[in-house]
Design a protein around this motif. Structure first.
Motif, PDB file in Angstrom:
ATOM      1  N   PHE A   9       0.804  -1.206  -0.043  1.00  0.00           N
ATOM      2  CA  PHE A   9      -0.116   0.035   0.142  1.00  0.00           C
ATOM      3  C   PHE A   9       0.951   1.322  -0.008  1.00  0.00           C
ATOM      4  O   PHE A   9       0.069   2.345   0.150  1.00  0.00           O
ATOM      5  N   ALA A  41      -4.386   2.917   3.717  1.00  0.00           N
ATOM      6  CA  ALA A  41      -5.528   2.395   2.511  1.00  0.00           C
ATOM      7  C   ALA A  41      -6.527   1.933   3.354  1.00  0.00           C
ATOM      8  O   ALA A  41      -6.062   0.993   4.294  1.00  0.00           O
ATOM      9  N   PHE A  98      -5.619   3.822  -4.303  1.00  0.00           N
ATOM     10  CA  PHE A  98      -6.184   3.217  -3.127  1.00  0.00           C
ATOM     11  C   PHE A  98      -7.128   4.057  -2.410  1.00  0.00           C
ATOM     12  O   PHE A  98      -6.909   5.260  -2.287  1.00  0.00           O
TER      13      PHE A  98
END
Length: 168
Positions: free
Chosen positions: A34, A126, A158
């Motif tokens: 992420f 995220a 994201f």
């Protein structure tokens, strides 16, 4: 540059000698799943990045006091738009689930509140990264809004929670 002691960690400036430990998590696709930046693919480039961190003085190594191993990083950068310090962190996957991220965030918040007289902090994560959200929630951050962020190269976007805390 500060050296902050918590119960189990030293939060300290990076050293070039930290490159091998840092490569363990910076090259791990699961750790970087992420993150806005790509995985590091070679230690030479990572050493150059560490030199930048040392010069910029806004990213710190998370060193286990017991062993001296560097298991992650934490950053504290002024965010002019939010008028707050933004915190970010990364932990070696071998050390997930042991409370190190929470300990590091709390330690940095406590230090910045006293030493910098800072009281406003932000972070984002995220939405699919619930573990990171739990860390920030345990540290007292509360959701401000839902938004998006993307990888630096634009390859992935994201959905994210943007969170804030005000300390006294």
């Amino acid at each position: 540059m500060p050296v902050i002691e918590t119960a189990r960690l030293l939060i300290r400036p990076f050293r070039l000698s930290d490159a091998e430990d840092a490569f363990e998590w910076r090259s791990d696709p699961e750790v970087n799943r992420f993150m806005p930046y790509p995985c590091d693919t070679d230690i030479v480039s990572l050493r150059q990045r560490i030199e930048e961190w040392i010069a910029e003085k806004d990213k710190f190594a998370l060193e286990l006091m017991e062993t001296g191993k560097v298991i992650g990083d934490i950053s504290l950068e002024w965010n002019e738009k939010d008028k707050a310090y933004e915190i970010g962190y990364n932990i070696n996957r071998s050390f997930w689930g042991r409370g190190y991220a929470t300990e590091a965030v709390r330690g940095l918040l406590d230090w910045a509140t006293v030493e910098l007289e800072a009281h406003d902090f932000t972070a984002f994560y995220a939405k699919d990264n619930g573990a990171s959200g739990r860390v920030l929630e345990k540290c007292g951050f509360r959701q401000e809004y839902i938004g998006r962020y993307s990888r630096n190269d634009g390859s992935e976007v994201f959905e994210a929670a943007f969170v804030r805390i005000h300390t006294e």
